[in-house]
Design an enzyme around this catalytic site. Structure first.
Site, short mmCIF file in Angstrom:
data_model
loop_
_atom_site.label_atom_id
_atom_site.label_comp_id
_atom_site.label_asym_id
_atom_site.label_seq_id
_atom_site.Cartn_x
_atom_site.Cartn_y
_atom_site.Cartn_z
N ASP A 71 31.02 42.91 40.99
CA ASP A 71 31.76 44.11 40.60
C ASP A 71 33.26 43.88 40.76
O ASP A 71 33.67 43.10 41.60
CB ASP A 71 31.40 45.27 41.55
CG ASP A 71 30.34 46.18 40.97
OD1 ASP A 71 29.71 45.79 39.99
OD2 ASP A 71 30.14 47.27 41.53
N TYR A 73 36.87 44.92 42.29
CA TYR A 73 37.26 45.64 43.50
C TYR A 73 37.46 47.12 43.14
O TYR A 73 37.96 47.44 42.07
CB TYR A 73 38.56 45.08 44.06
CG TYR A 73 38.49 43.65 44.55
CD1 TYR A 73 37.61 43.28 45.56
CD2 TYR A 73 39.32 42.67 44.01
CE1 TYR A 73 37.56 41.97 46.02
CE2 TYR A 73 39.28 41.36 44.47
CZ TYR A 73 38.39 41.01 45.47
OH TYR A 73 38.35 39.72 45.92
N PHE A 84 37.07 38.14 42.17
CA PHE A 84 37.64 37.74 43.46
C PHE A 84 39.16 37.79 43.51
O PHE A 84 39.76 37.70 44.58
CB PHE A 84 37.16 36.34 43.89
CG PHE A 84 35.69 36.25 44.15
CD1 PHE A 84 35.12 36.87 45.26
CD2 PHE A 84 34.85 35.55 43.30
CE1 PHE A 84 33.75 36.79 45.51
CE2 PHE A 84 33.48 35.46 43.54
CZ PHE A 84 32.93 36.08 44.65
N HIS A 193 27.24 34.06 49.56
CA HIS A 193 28.44 34.79 49.15
C HIS A 193 29.52 34.65 50.22
O HIS A 193 29.21 34.58 51.42
CB HIS A 193 28.10 36.27 48.95
CG HIS A 193 29.12 37.04 48.21
ND1 HIS A 193 30.25 37.56 48.82
CD2 HIS A 193 29.21 37.38 46.90
CE1 HIS A 193 30.98 38.19 47.91
NE2 HIS A 193 30.38 38.09 46.74
#
Length: 231
Positions: A71, A73, A84, A193
């Site tokens: 997703d 942020y 990221f 992750h």
């Protein structure tokens, strides 16, 4: 996000050509309607001009590495359309902090002040989230409205039409996309992750940055300069 910008997305031409059938599909028409209505009631991230940033920075034929996120942020000013990544001047979110720590450990690259990963995209790193928009302060709020079908189509197109790409699959969500990738044609690197919840279960020490460059070198293509700090 104006209704027009939602319905007529601006996207780099090579990707637009590859994904033209998706734009014409029923699910995408439903997604556009959903986004128009969402915008009337809520703040949506990233800004409309940045929704397709991952595609616009890295044309289809230029992709060498694919890094999959989940997703955007959902905090104010954070999402910039690249997984990221955050724009200049925005504090590094925890997962990005851990990515930089691993990069430092793997290749000795100093942790940068900026969290803007645009320099990677211009070298062929596609920074692709599975879901391209999100409601402010509501993680996962735009999942299962069509974005996943769209980004799955992008991954599938890369798998089918390109060769020798490196796919970085961090975490269970990204690793579920492995079924879309032809392993006889491409390289897949998997790790937990980089979030604080899983980073110590094998993300730290995965050395994916150096391993990616080793694989690119074997493919006879230019390695990635992972250092995003100005020289």
């Amino acid at each position: 996000m104006s209704e027009n910008s939602t319905i007529n997305p601006s996207m780099e031409e090579s990707w637009k050509e590859v994904l033209t059938k998706e734009f014409q599909s029923n699910y995408f028409k439903s997604l556009k309607t959903f986004l128009v209505e969402e915008r009337k009631k809520h703040i949506i991230y990233p800004p409309a001009s940045r929704i397709f940033a991952s595609f616009n920075y890295t044309p289809f034929k230029k992709v060498k590495v694919v890094l999959l996120g989940q997703d955007p942020y959902h905090g104010q000013g954070q999402a910039n359309g690249l997984c990221f990544s955050v724009s200049d001047g925005i504090p590094h979110p925890p997962s990005l902090q851990n990515i930089f720590k691993e990069l430092n450990s793997d290749l000795g690259i100093p942790i940068p002040k900026t969290g803007n990963l645009e320099p990677w995209t211009k070298q062929g790193v596609l920074l692709l989230n599975a879901t391209l928009t999100v409601r402010a302060n509501q993680a996962g709020s735009h999942q299962k409205h069509g974005w996943e079908e769209f980004t799955d189509a992008a991954i599938r197109a890369l798998s089918e039409q390109r060769k020798g790409l490196v796919f970085l699959l961090w975490g269970k969500f990204a690793q579920a996309k492995e079924v879309l990738i032809d392993k006889t044609k491409h390289h897949i690197l998997k790790a937990p992750h980089p979030s604080p919840f899983s980073v110590h279960t094998g993300y730290f020490g995965c050395k994916h940055f150096s391993k990616t460059n080793e694989l690119l070198k074997k493919e006879g293509v230019a390695e990635i300069n992972w250092n995003i700090s100005p020289s």
